[in-house]
Every structure is written in structure tokens, then in C-alpha cells.
Design a protein around this motif. Sequence first.
Motif, short mmCIF file in Angstrom:
data_model
loop_
_atom_site.label_atom_id
_atom_site.label_comp_id
_atom_site.label_asym_id
_atom_site.label_seq_id
_atom_site.Cartn_x
_atom_site.Cartn_y
_atom_site.Cartn_z
N GLY A 59 -7.63 28.37 -11.51
CA GLY A 59 -8.56 29.13 -10.68
C GLY A 59 -9.99 29.00 -11.18
N LEU A 60 -10.14 29.01 -12.52
CA LEU A 60 -11.47 28.86 -13.09
C LEU A 60 -12.03 27.48 -12.78
CD1 LEU A 60 -13.82 29.89 -14.78
CD2 LEU A 60 -12.59 29.12 -16.82
N GLU A 61 -11.23 26.45 -12.94
CA GLU A 61 -11.70 25.10 -12.61
C GLU A 61 -12.13 25.02 -11.15
OE1 GLU A 61 -10.28 20.43 -12.31
OE2 GLU A 61 -9.13 21.79 -13.60
N GLN A 62 -11.33 25.57 -10.28
CA GLN A 62 -11.64 25.55 -8.85
C GLN A 62 -12.97 26.27 -8.58
OE1 GLN A 62 -8.32 26.88 -6.54
NE2 GLN A 62 -9.37 26.60 -4.60
N PHE A 63 -13.16 27.42 -9.22
CA PHE A 63 -14.40 28.18 -9.03
C PHE A 63 -15.61 27.42 -9.57
CE2 PHE A 63 -17.31 31.71 -10.43
CZ PHE A 63 -17.74 32.05 -9.15
N VAL A 64 -15.50 26.86 -10.76
CA VAL A 64 -16.62 26.09 -11.33
C VAL A 64 -16.96 24.91 -10.41
CG1 VAL A 64 -17.42 24.67 -13.27
CG2 VAL A 64 -16.08 26.74 -13.71
N ARG A 65 -15.94 24.24 -9.89
CA ARG A 65 -16.19 23.13 -8.97
C ARG A 65 -16.91 23.61 -7.70
NH1 ARG A 65 -13.66 18.28 -10.10
NH2 ARG A 65 -12.05 18.33 -11.71
N GLU A 66 -16.52 24.77 -7.16
CA GLU A 66 -17.19 25.29 -5.97
C GLU A 66 -18.64 25.65 -6.26
OE1 GLU A 66 -15.08 28.39 -3.92
OE2 GLU A 66 -13.23 27.22 -3.87
N VAL A 67 -18.87 26.30 -7.39
CA VAL A 67 -20.25 26.67 -7.76
C VAL A 67 -21.10 25.42 -7.94
CG1 VAL A 67 -21.70 27.71 -9.56
CG2 VAL A 67 -19.63 28.90 -8.78
N THR A 68 -20.58 24.44 -8.65
CA THR A 68 -21.38 23.25 -8.94
C THR A 68 -21.47 22.29 -7.75
OG1 THR A 68 -19.50 22.17 -10.03
CG2 THR A 68 -21.04 23.42 -11.43
N THR A 69 -20.64 22.48 -6.73
CA THR A 69 -20.83 21.75 -5.47
C THR A 69 -22.02 22.35 -4.72
OG1 THR A 69 -18.51 21.10 -5.29
CG2 THR A 69 -19.77 21.17 -3.24
N GLY A 70 -22.09 23.66 -4.70
CA GLY A 70 -23.21 24.33 -4.03
C GLY A 70 -24.50 24.24 -4.82
N PHE A 71 -24.37 24.19 -6.14
CA PHE A 71 -25.53 24.17 -7.04
C PHE A 71 -25.32 23.07 -8.08
CE2 PHE A 71 -24.73 28.42 -5.45
CZ PHE A 71 -25.97 28.81 -4.95
N PRO A 72 -25.55 21.80 -7.71
CA PRO A 72 -25.20 20.68 -8.60
C PRO A 72 -25.90 20.68 -9.96
CG PRO A 72 -25.70 19.90 -6.38
CD PRO A 72 -26.04 21.34 -6.42
N ASP A 73 -27.06 21.34 -10.04
CA ASP A 73 -27.78 21.38 -11.32
C ASP A 73 -27.54 22.69 -12.07
OD1 ASP A 73 -29.20 23.02 -9.61
OD2 ASP A 73 -31.17 22.24 -10.20
N PHE A 74 -26.51 23.45 -11.70
CA PHE A 74 -26.18 24.73 -12.33
C PHE A 74 -26.13 24.56 -13.84
CE2 PHE A 74 -23.43 27.95 -14.03
CZ PHE A 74 -23.68 29.09 -13.27
N GLU A 75 -26.86 25.42 -14.56
CA GLU A 75 -26.87 25.33 -16.02
C GLU A 75 -27.04 26.71 -16.63
OE1 GLU A 75 -28.88 22.90 -19.72
OE2 GLU A 75 -29.67 22.61 -17.72
#
Length: 148
Positions: A59-75
Motif C-alpha cells: 500500500g505504501l509503494e502504491q501511495f508513493v507511486r501515486e504521489v510521485t506521478t502527480g508530483f514527479p519532483d516530490f522531495e
Amino acid sequence: MSEAKSTAEQLVRTYVDVWNERDYSKLPDIVSESFVMHDRAAPEEGVPGSAGEIHGPEGLEQFVREVTTGFPDFEVTILDLVSTDGLVMYEGEISMTHEGEFDGIPPTGRTAQFREMSKFRVADGAIREHRAYFDQQEIYEQLGLTED
């Protein structure tokens, strides 16, 4: 510094690296199968857990992937970190640009930068819980998602 304290801190730093580097292969080694993340940004559908929660390493991997799809430069940048045996807290700064859809919201092209606090429970060599605290209204304002 006790061994348990340094291990807990290292687990949290590695966890932040997963977000920043998108190295999902580290997740099974750092979060427990019973892991729960409490985050207001977690969608009601699409990831294991109820609205505001993410469950397990998958679930965490899926969430991180969703966040970084919407915000590719998320840091995430850790500004300050404190820990005791089994508890780690940090103050961080997050920067991100809304370049993809996230939780049904089309990209705005705008950047957001904000502070957050995170609290982690660590036991038996793995992160069991993560609670993220941030001002969601501030993010919406920076992304132009509120009415002036």
C-alpha cells in the motif's frame, strides 16, 4: 547513542530516501507487514486502507507511486530529527510541482513548498507506523485549488 536509537533513525532516513529516490525495493526491509501510515492526503480509494490511511508495504509503494506521478519532483528534506528507542520524529520541508493527476485533480503546473512533521513508531527492526502532520489548506492554496 544507543544501538536501537541509531537503527530507528537509519530506518526513517531510508524511508525518506524511498520517497526521494523512488527505490521501492527497500520497502520490505524497512516497513512491517502491519505498517500503517496516517496521512490526510491518502485517497479514499486506490490504496489499501481507509481514507487517510495506507496499509502495508504494498500500500505504501502504491501511495508513493501515486504521489510521485502527480508530483514527479516530490522531495522531502529533513530539517531536524529526534529519536528515542522506538520513536522517531522529524520536521521536514516538502517541495513538489503538480505536473500529473493526483486523487482526481488535474495538474495545475504550480509548485508547493511546505513544512511537515512526521512521527514514526519502530519495533523489531521495522517501521510500524507513520503519522504525517501538515497544513493541507496551505498546499491547496499554493496549487491554486481554492477560491480567493
